[in-house]
Design a protein around this motif. Structure first.
Motif, mmCIF file in Angstrom:
data_model
loop_
_atom_site.group_PDB
_atom_site.id
_atom_site.type_symbol
_atom_site.label_atom_id
_atom_site.label_comp_id
_atom_site.label_asym_id
_atom_site.label_seq_id
_atom_site.Cartn_x
_atom_site.Cartn_y
_atom_site.Cartn_z
ATOM 1 N N ILE A 109 30.165 54.143 46.229
ATOM 2 C CA ILE A 109 30.512 52.838 46.234
ATOM 3 C C ILE A 109 30.028 52.278 44.929
ATOM 4 C CG2 ILE A 109 30.366 50.534 46.970
ATOM 5 C CD1 ILE A 109 29.729 51.795 49.695
ATOM 6 N N SER A 110 30.914 51.343 43.957
ATOM 7 C CA SER A 110 30.546 50.776 42.960
ATOM 8 C C SER A 110 31.444 49.557 42.576
ATOM 9 C CB SER A 110 30.984 51.385 41.594
ATOM 10 O OG SER A 110 32.320 52.177 41.799
ATOM 11 N N PHE A 111 30.980 48.746 41.815
ATOM 12 C CA PHE A 111 31.567 47.283 41.429
ATOM 13 C C PHE A 111 31.491 46.435 42.787
ATOM 14 C CE2 PHE A 111 33.825 50.375 38.803
ATOM 15 C CZ PHE A 111 33.284 49.981 37.791
ATOM 16 N N ASP A 112 30.321 46.793 43.549
ATOM 17 C CA ASP A 112 30.153 46.049 44.808
ATOM 18 C C ASP A 112 28.768 45.327 44.767
ATOM 19 O OD1 ASP A 112 30.030 44.637 47.540
ATOM 20 O OD2 ASP A 112 31.556 46.329 48.115
ATOM 21 N N SER A 113 27.975 45.004 45.668
ATOM 22 C CA SER A 113 26.576 44.301 45.574
ATOM 23 C C SER A 113 25.737 45.489 45.641
ATOM 24 C CB SER A 113 26.312 43.514 46.833
ATOM 25 O OG SER A 113 26.437 44.728 47.950
ATOM 26 N N ALA A 114 24.450 45.236 44.889
ATOM 27 C CA ALA A 114 23.284 46.241 44.573
ATOM 28 C C ALA A 114 23.051 46.902 45.837
ATOM 29 C CB ALA A 114 22.239 45.477 43.962
ATOM 30 N N ALA A 115 23.174 46.290 46.886
ATOM 31 C CA ALA A 115 22.850 47.077 48.197
ATOM 32 C C ALA A 115 23.937 48.009 48.603
ATOM 33 C CB ALA A 115 22.395 45.898 49.288
ATOM 34 N N ARG A 116 25.133 47.780 48.080
ATOM 35 C CA ARG A 116 26.098 48.776 48.716
ATOM 36 C C ARG A 116 26.370 49.914 47.697
ATOM 37 N NH1 ARG A 116 31.149 45.025 50.784
ATOM 38 N NH2 ARG A 116 30.186 44.564 52.876
ATOM 39 N N ASN A 117 26.153 49.636 46.441
ATOM 40 C CA ASN A 117 26.648 50.237 45.346
ATOM 41 C C ASN A 117 25.704 51.877 45.144
ATOM 42 O OD1 ASN A 117 28.389 48.790 44.293
ATOM 43 N ND2 ASN A 117 26.870 48.030 42.658
ATOM 44 N N GLY A 118 26.299 53.012 45.045
ATOM 45 C CA GLY A 118 25.528 54.134 44.987
ATOM 46 C C GLY A 118 26.250 55.070 45.627
ATOM 47 N N LEU A 119 25.673 56.399 45.587
ATOM 48 C CA LEU A 119 26.256 57.634 46.550
ATOM 49 C C LEU A 119 25.596 57.706 47.756
ATOM 50 C CD1 LEU A 119 27.483 60.336 46.337
ATOM 51 C CD2 LEU A 119 25.632 61.444 45.236
ATOM 52 N N PRO A 173 24.305 55.060 56.990
ATOM 53 C CA PRO A 173 24.577 55.912 55.861
ATOM 54 C C PRO A 173 23.053 56.220 55.296
ATOM 55 C CG PRO A 173 25.276 53.545 55.540
ATOM 56 C CD PRO A 173 25.106 53.947 57.024
ATOM 57 N N THR A 174 22.957 57.172 54.599
ATOM 58 C CA THR A 174 21.686 57.660 53.800
ATOM 59 C C THR A 174 22.126 57.491 52.277
ATOM 60 O OG1 THR A 174 20.852 59.156 55.478
ATOM 61 C CG2 THR A 174 19.948 59.494 53.250
ATOM 62 N N GLU A 175 21.462 56.640 51.598
ATOM 63 C CA GLU A 175 21.891 56.768 50.084
ATOM 64 C C GLU A 175 21.151 57.899 49.441
ATOM 65 O OE1 GLU A 175 21.400 53.603 46.230
ATOM 66 O OE2 GLU A 175 20.427 53.112 48.151
ATOM 67 N N ILE A 176 21.746 58.434 48.725
ATOM 68 C CA ILE A 176 21.570 59.433 47.537
ATOM 69 C C ILE A 176 21.047 59.130 46.399
ATOM 70 C CG2 ILE A 176 22.049 61.812 46.857
ATOM 71 C CD1 ILE A 176 22.068 61.665 49.861
ATOM 72 N N ASN A 177 19.941 59.203 46.162
ATOM 73 C CA ASN A 177 19.372 58.648 44.686
ATOM 74 C C ASN A 177 19.706 59.613 43.457
ATOM 75 O OD1 ASN A 177 18.282 56.075 45.865
ATOM 76 N ND2 ASN A 177 16.578 57.459 46.875
ATOM 77 N N ASP A 178 21.176 59.822 43.275
ATOM 78 C CA ASP A 178 21.329 60.395 42.090
ATOM 79 C C ASP A 178 22.866 60.237 41.880
ATOM 80 O OD1 ASP A 178 21.340 62.264 39.773
ATOM 81 O OD2 ASP A 178 20.177 63.632 40.721
ATOM 82 N N TYR A 179 23.470 60.402 40.583
ATOM 83 C CA TYR A 179 24.729 60.254 40.262
ATOM 84 C C TYR A 179 25.568 61.396 39.511
ATOM 85 C CZ TYR A 179 28.947 57.568 38.847
ATOM 86 O OH TYR A 179 30.359 57.447 38.671
ATOM 87 N N GLY A 180 26.694 61.702 40.049
ATOM 88 C CA GLY A 180 27.339 62.906 39.110
ATOM 89 C C GLY A 180 28.430 63.266 39.883
ATOM 90 N N ALA A 181 29.022 64.446 39.488
ATOM 91 C CA ALA A 181 29.944 65.101 40.273
ATOM 92 C C ALA A 181 29.486 65.928 41.443
ATOM 93 C CB ALA A 181 30.888 65.981 39.258
ATOM 94 N N TYR A 182 30.081 65.886 42.411
ATOM 95 C CA TYR A 182 29.635 66.548 43.820
ATOM 96 C C TYR A 182 30.564 67.107 44.458
ATOM 97 C CZ TYR A 182 30.881 61.844 45.444
ATOM 98 O OH TYR A 182 31.505 60.469 45.738
ATOM 99 N N ARG A 183 30.141 68.403 45.024
ATOM 100 C CA ARG A 183 31.097 69.385 46.038
ATOM 101 C C ARG A 183 30.242 69.913 46.895
ATOM 102 N NH1 ARG A 183 33.934 67.530 42.101
ATOM 103 N NH2 ARG A 183 35.104 68.751 40.532
ATOM 104 N N TRP A 184 30.764 69.971 48.214
ATOM 105 C CA TRP A 184 30.102 70.557 49.143
ATOM 106 C C TRP A 184 30.132 72.034 48.817
ATOM 107 C CZ3 TRP A 184 27.317 68.122 53.076
ATOM 108 C CH2 TRP A 184 27.749 66.860 53.277
ATOM 109 N N ARG A 185 28.645 72.827 49.364
ATOM 110 C CA ARG A 185 28.475 74.106 49.231
ATOM 111 C C ARG A 185 28.919 74.961 50.809
ATOM 112 N NH1 ARG A 185 23.456 77.491 46.897
ATOM 113 N NH2 ARG A 185 24.329 79.609 47.301
ATOM 114 N N ASP A 186 28.385 74.004 51.649
ATOM 115 C CA ASP A 186 28.701 74.666 53.065
ATOM 116 C C ASP A 186 28.575 73.376 53.843
ATOM 117 O OD1 ASP A 186 25.714 74.572 53.411
ATOM 118 O OD2 ASP A 186 25.811 76.418 52.802
#
Length: 319
Positions: free
Chosen positions: A218-228, A238-251
């Motif tokens: 989520i981006s360009f929304d409120s600080a509470a909503r933005n993030g991965l 939902p659990t906030e993931i404190n990192d940002y980048g490109a992601y892919r599932w491994r399994d």
């Protein structure tokens, strides 16, 4: 063992090293490579002058001889059971590769989204004018060789995947004037809907291989909503993931992330383990990935990427 466990929990980069990789395709021929279902080879579209004719070609994950897999141009289903061939009008021909049996759907040239069993599919038909946020998108589902039926209408959104063989993951607005979109599941048989999250918009929506979890940004929304964010498709908090980048599932229980790099250094590969709610750093690529072109093999053991340095396709074995 104790140090390794601490590194896993803290996600430290102290243990990072360059991961060994090998070139499997050279000559800058092959952006957009994808894995075959058995994880043994890569498929790519190519043609003259590098190849004698246009088609889909295959190279082993270990490199070596390139062979032609499909001579026709089509969208192929993830398990390579179907070829989807749009026509010049509304009709799209879907061919079962095992026996050549065909049926048609009025997709107007769009690809389709297959369920895991590849006996059912979904596609969308959208209005062709007006602001995207207010443009109606109609979601259709069909069984193989069956007739399509409309299961939802939403605005400024579309299909994100199949949670299971009868449940879709969708995003969009329920009315054109709404500010927020919904991320929700829809049972295509019963019509039961479950809203997972609301936000101004969702990007990078990615279902785990078993459909049990979803990643989204989520981006360009409120600080509470933005993030991965990571969330169960059953509807948990939902659990906030404190990192940002490109992601892919491994399994089903792990995903990989390449943090955003702006300094030109090699891309680092990090792994998040859901059961531990924590990171570990697998290493760096010794290179940068060109235009986000990387994928994990279906068995979760290999990773391919398009090199930013030489334009070649490289493969590495994941730790």
């Amino acid at each position: 063992m104790k140090l390794a466990f601490i590194a896993l929990l803290l996600g430290t980069s102290a243990v990072a090293a360059t991961l060994p990789s090998r070139t499997v395709l050279s000559g800058e021929c092959c952006p957009g490579t994808v894995w075959t279902p058995d994880s043994k080879a890569l498929l790519f579209l190519d043609g003259p002058p590098a190849r004698a004719s246009t088609g889909f070609y295959e190279v082993a994950a270990t490199g070596g001889e390139v062979t032609r897999r499909f001579s026709s141009i089509a969208y192929f289903s993830p398990k390579l059971r179907w070829a989807v061939r749009p026509g010049s009008g509304e009709a799209t021909v879907l061919e079962r590769l095992a026996d050549g049996k065909r049926f048609t759907l009025p997709t107007f040239g769009a690809d389709v989204t297959w369920n895991d069993a590849e006996d059912g599919l979904a596609y969308t038909r959208s209005d062709t004018s007006g602001n995207y946020d207010r443009r109606a998108t109609r979601v259709y589902v069909a069984d193989a060789f069956g007739s399509p039926r409309n299961v939802a209408t939403l605005y400024g959104g579309g299909v994100s995947g199949w949670v299971d063989d009868t449940t879709l993951l969708l995003s969009g607005k329920s009315a054109p004037g709404n500010r927020d979109r919904e991320l929700f599941t829809l049972n295509t048989r019963s019509g039961a809907k479950k809203t997972l999250r609301t936000a101004l918009g969702f990007r990078g929506i990615s279902l785990s291989p078993d459909g049990a979890r979803v990643l989204y940004t989520i981006s360009f929304d409120s600080a509470a909503r933005n993030g991965l964010w990571l969330q169960s498709t059953a509807g948990s908090t939902p659990t906030e993931i404190n990192d940002y980048g490109a992601y892919r599932w491994r399994d089903a229980g792990r995903f990989l992330l390449m943090p955003l790099k702006t300094d030109g250094d090699a891309h680092v590969l990090r792994q998040y383990t859901v059961s531990l709610n924590g990171w570990n750093t697998l290493g760096d690529l010794g290179d940068q990935v060109r235009q986000g072109d990387w994928n994990v093999s279906p068995d979760g053991k290999l990773l391919n990427f398009l090199s930013a340095k030489d334009g070649n396709v490289w493969v590495l074995t994941l730790p």
